[in-house]
Scaffold this motif. Structure first.
Motif, PDB file in Angstrom:
ATOM      1  N   THR A   1     -11.428   0.426  -2.948  1.00  0.00           N
ATOM      2  CA  THR A   1     -10.058   0.655  -3.410  1.00  0.00           C
ATOM      3  C   THR A   1     -10.005   1.912  -4.258  1.00  0.00           C
ATOM      4  OG1 THR A   1      -8.231  -0.253  -4.706  1.00  0.00           O
ATOM      5  CG2 THR A   1     -10.433  -0.875  -5.419  1.00  0.00           C
ATOM      6  N   SER A   2      -8.860   2.577  -4.209  1.00  0.00           N
ATOM      7  CA  SER A   2      -8.702   3.754  -5.070  1.00  0.00           C
ATOM      8  C   SER A   2      -7.978   3.361  -6.354  1.00  0.00           C
ATOM      9  CB  SER A   2      -7.888   4.806  -4.320  1.00  0.00           C
ATOM     10  OG  SER A   2      -6.663   4.233  -3.897  1.00  0.00           O
ATOM     11  N   LYS A   3      -7.731   2.033  -6.522  1.00  0.00           N
ATOM     12  CA  LYS A   3      -6.793   1.645  -7.581  1.00  0.00           C
ATOM     13  C   LYS A   3      -7.433   1.098  -8.849  1.00  0.00           C
ATOM     14  CE  LYS A   3      -3.834   0.951  -3.711  1.00  0.00           C
ATOM     15  NZ  LYS A   3      -3.120   0.027  -2.837  1.00  0.00           N
TER      16      LYS A   3
ATOM     17  N   GLY B   1      -8.856  -4.312  -2.678  1.00  0.00           N
ATOM     18  CA  GLY B   1      -9.549  -3.586  -1.617  1.00  0.00           C
ATOM     19  C   GLY B   1      -9.867  -4.469  -0.433  1.00  0.00           C
TER      20      GLY B   1
ATOM     21  N   ASN C   1       0.838  -1.205   0.000  1.00  0.00           N
ATOM     22  CA  ASN C   1       0.000   0.000   0.000  1.00  0.00           C
ATOM     23  C   ASN C   1       0.872   1.255   0.000  1.00  0.00           C
ATOM     24  OD1 ASN C   1      -2.439  -1.306  -0.066  1.00  0.00           O
ATOM     25  ND2 ASN C   1      -2.830  -1.146   2.141  1.00  0.00           N
TER      26      ASN C   1
HETATM   27  P1  ADP Z   1      -6.072  -2.129  -2.127  1.00  0.00           P
HETATM   28  O1  ADP Z   1      -4.646  -1.895  -1.828  1.00  0.00           O
HETATM   29  O2  ADP Z   1      -6.322  -3.434  -2.766  1.00  0.00           O
HETATM   30  O3  ADP Z   1      -6.727  -0.990  -2.815  1.00  0.00           O
HETATM   31  P2  ADP Z   1      -6.396  -2.024   0.742  1.00  0.00           P
HETATM   32  O4  ADP Z   1      -7.432  -2.555   1.657  1.00  0.00           O
HETATM   33  O5  ADP Z   1      -4.998  -2.509   0.935  1.00  0.00           O
HETATM   34  O6  ADP Z   1      -6.854  -2.280  -0.726  1.00  0.00           O
HETATM   35  O7  ADP Z   1      -6.377  -0.455   0.864  1.00  0.00           O
HETATM   36  C1  ADP Z   1      -7.606   0.254   0.614  1.00  0.00           C
HETATM   37  C2  ADP Z   1      -7.314   1.655   0.148  1.00  0.00           C
HETATM   38  O8  ADP Z   1      -6.739   2.411   1.206  1.00  0.00           O
HETATM   39  C3  ADP Z   1      -6.309   1.756  -0.970  1.00  0.00           C
HETATM   40  O9  ADP Z   1      -6.924   1.597  -2.236  1.00  0.00           O
HETATM   41  C4  ADP Z   1      -5.739   3.152  -0.787  1.00  0.00           C
HETATM   42  O10 ADP Z   1      -6.549   4.117  -1.400  1.00  0.00           O
HETATM   43  C5  ADP Z   1      -5.823   3.371   0.708  1.00  0.00           C
HETATM   44  N1  ADP Z   1      -4.535   3.147   1.387  1.00  0.00           N
HETATM   45  C6  ADP Z   1      -4.186   2.056   2.105  1.00  0.00           C
HETATM   46  N2  ADP Z   1      -2.934   2.199   2.611  1.00  0.00           N
HETATM   47  C7  ADP Z   1      -2.462   3.378   2.190  1.00  0.00           C
HETATM   48  C8  ADP Z   1      -1.227   4.118   2.380  1.00  0.00           C
HETATM   49  N3  ADP Z   1      -0.206   3.616   3.085  1.00  0.00           N
HETATM   50  N4  ADP Z   1      -1.126   5.331   1.790  1.00  0.00           N
HETATM   51  C9  ADP Z   1      -2.146   5.844   1.061  1.00  0.00           C
HETATM   52  N5  ADP Z   1      -3.313   5.207   0.859  1.00  0.00           N
HETATM   53  C10 ADP Z   1      -3.489   3.996   1.402  1.00  0.00           C
END
Ligand code: ADP
Ligand code: MG
Length: 584
Positions: A77-79, A96, A33
């Motif tokens: 997720t933001s991705k 996510g 992340n």
């Molecule tokens: P994913 O990585 O599959 O999107 P996660 O549950 O790991 O899902 O994280 C959810 C969302 O939280 C991410 O899409 C991101 O937008 C945000 N996020 C998580 N960790 C970080 C970080 N260290 N810095 C910035 N944004 C983060």
């Protein structure tokens, strides 16, 4: 039984079961992340092997106040924005799932701030997410404690601290190698394990994580094919391991296990290291994201790759080439550790430096090594001086069973050399050189005639016949099933022409498809073998000295062309250990 929709908590715990197997999985998800958030510096602290507390602190983009609540929702997720993106994923995360999964099986707090905003702190109380304002900061810090407190079965399955730490070290090492542009610090119970400089220099990163013994024995590999860009480092033939764990392949910034690629790498080392040994290799491979399907398994460890064969061919072709280039050696300045090419350092300086480094490493990194090397793996640090230097310090004493030469070494140790294997290596490199130069051929007074079956005969097409001229054979077709060999190589040394011809023909018959490089090296290996002194041949001390001198002039004195060892070496330390004299 009535059908019900699972509660969110239960659904998250089930997802966690797939994604979060052990503390190292938490670290992997959090660090990925941070990388996705464009962090340049990531600090990882692990306490009590991750059972008590794990902290991942980054200087990335942070999460906006309004989005923080969502980050812990499943499938948030933001991705990924739309379904098309699923087929060209360029980020490490996309499912996510990590944050909600982790929060369902551990206590989590997260502090973050987005450009210019005040910070936010999130924590969970009785499963309820609480967001409060927090001081402004750069990036995100996640703290995970009491892992698996509510899933006792998982907790019970955790291994000893030593093992869990080793797995964490492995995970972070691989991520760090895949991202030389990011500075990573990993510490266990406040003791730093390594820091990488993050200067986008893979060689420096290897030095940072594995130390000098490894960094001074690696050779660069840079290859571009139509669809792939490969860059990385290959352990030289002196840096071998007892298992394949040090073959590290990263694809588009993600450490992935690619069985076929791993096999190709091992094959490419064929003839360079002993068959039961494995190389040290770190390769960062880049391709169009659309060639890679990451969505195969929740842990994303395995991927499907289109055009894999193109990659395999590139490795099979280029690794052997790279391995024949002179090895890099390391030196050290007072300021920092840097790597230099051999010609930048004189021989004498080299010896001096190696001695200093050995002392340095012996005293400072003992404690650190506890997580890294098994007994087997320690072998990789065996040869710490240049081969010429080692060879010069050997004195042959006696021949055993007219087969092995026993030598003592200036360092207080000794070694046993297999005289046949050693001579094979010498002859192999000599024949290689001969073949690289333009081969002179000599006509046979009476052509050598071969009768073949129809299908065998058909193998000898124009391409193969013209290849055979490069190994010194002039072959012509005669009738519909007969070949006539009219010329053979004209070497200065005597050799058995018939055997040479038979060997080549047998190889072509057997493998059907001709791997020219392999054919060539096999033919030469066989010739070298035949031309070499055998076991059961008495040698004078002068002859032994001669053999040893020639052996250490070869590129790889430590193994014969078939990959078997030529030398078994005992250092003073190993002898003392065997006689339990250490520490006295
Ligand atoms: P994913 O990585 O599959 O999107 P996660 O549950 O790991 O899902 O994280 C959810 C969302 O939280 C991410 O899409 C991101 O937008 C945000 N996020 C998580 N960790 C970080 C970080 N260290 N810095 C910035 N944004 C983060
Ligand atoms: Mg993620």
């Amino acid at each position: 039984m009535a059908i019900k929709v699972l509660s969110t908590e239960l659904a998250n715990q089930i997802a966690a079961g797939e994604v979060i197997e052990r503390p190292a999985s938490v670290i992997k998800e959090l660090v990925e992340n941070s990388i996705d958030a464009n962090a340049k510096t990531i600090k990882i602290h692990v306490y009590e092997a991750g059972r008590k507390l794990m902290i991942v602190d980054d200087d990335g983009d942070g999460i906006s106040k309004k989005d923080v609540a969502l980050a812990f929702k499943r499938h948030a997720t933001s991705k990924i924005i739309d379904e098309h993106m699923l087929f060209r994923i360029a980020t490490l995360g996309f499912r996510g799932e990590a944050l909600p999964s982790i929060a369902s099986i551990a206590n989590v707090t997260l502090e973050t701030a987005f450009k210019g905003e005040v910070g936010t702190k999130v924590y969970f109380e009785n499963g309820k997410q609480i967001n409060i304002d927090a001081p402004k900061r750069k990036g995100t810090k996640v703290e995970v404690s009491e892992l698996f407190y509510n899933t006792p079965a998982r907790l019970k399955h955790l291994k000893l601290d030593y093992t869990e730490n080793a797995v964490i070290l492995d995970v972070v090492t691989k991520i760090a190698l895949a991202h030389p542009e990011v500075s990573f610090t990993l510490s266990f119970d406040d003791r730093e394990r390594f820091t990488t400089t993050g200067r986008d220099d893979l060689q420096e990163t290897i030095l940072n994580v594995y130390g000098l013994n490894t960094a001074k024995n690696i050779i660069p590999l840079n290859v571009e094919t139509t669809d792939f860009k490969i860059s990385g480092f290959l352990g030289n033939t002196e840096l071998v391991r007892a298992n394949r764990y040090a073959i590290i392949t990263n694809l588009n910034g993600r450490n992935v296990y690619m069985p076929k690629i791993q096999t190709a790498i091992i094959d490419a080392y064929h003839g360079f290291i002993a068959p039961s040994r494995y190389p040290f290799v770190v390769l960062n491979i880049e391709s169009e994201p659309s060639l890679v399907d990451v969505n195969v398994h929740p842990s994303k460890k395995e991927v499907r790759l289109s055009k894999e064969q193109e990659l395999i061919n590139a490795l099979l072709q280029n690794i052997p080439l790279a391995l024949t280039i002179p090895t890099f050696v390391a030196t050290k300045t007072t300021e920092e550790q840097v790597i230099k090419q051999p010609d930048q350092v004189s021989k004498e300086q080299n010896e001096q430096i190696f001695i200093e480094l050995n002392l340095h490493e012996g005293t400072s990194s003992k404690e650190n090594e506890i997580f890294r090397f098994s007994d087997h793996q320690e072998q990789e640090i065996k040869h710490s001086e240049t081969k010429e230097v080692y060879g010069r310090k050997l004195r042959p004493l006696v021949q055993l069973h007219q087969t092995y030469i026993v030598c003592e070494h200036d360092d207080g140790g000794f070694c046993v050399i297999d005289q046949h294997a050693a001579h094979e290596r010498i002859n192999y490199e000599k024949f290689m050189l001969m073949l690289e130069r333009k081969l002179k051929t000599r006509p046979l007074l009476v052509p050598y005639v071969l009768h073949l079956s129809k299908s065998e005969f058909n193998l000898f097409d124009d391409e193969l016949l013209s290849y055979l001229t490069t190994v010194g054979l002039e072959v012509e077709q005669f009738g519909s099933d007969t070949l006539r060999v009219t010329s053979v190589p004209a070497w200065e040394e005597e050799y058995d022409e018939k055997l040479y011809i038979d060997e080549i023909i047998a190889m072509v018959r057997e493998s059907r498809k001709v791997n020219y490089e392999k054919l060539r090296s096999n033919v030469i290996a066989t010739m070298a073998c035949k031309a070499s002194i055998k076991a059961k041949q008495r040698l004078s001390i002068a002859e032994m000295e001669h053999l040893i001198r020639d052996l250490f002039l070869t590129n790889n004195p430590y193994s014969c062309p078939h990959g078997r060892p030529t030398i078994i070496r005992y250092t003073k330390y190993e002898l003392e250990k065997l006689f339990q004299r250490t520490g006295t």
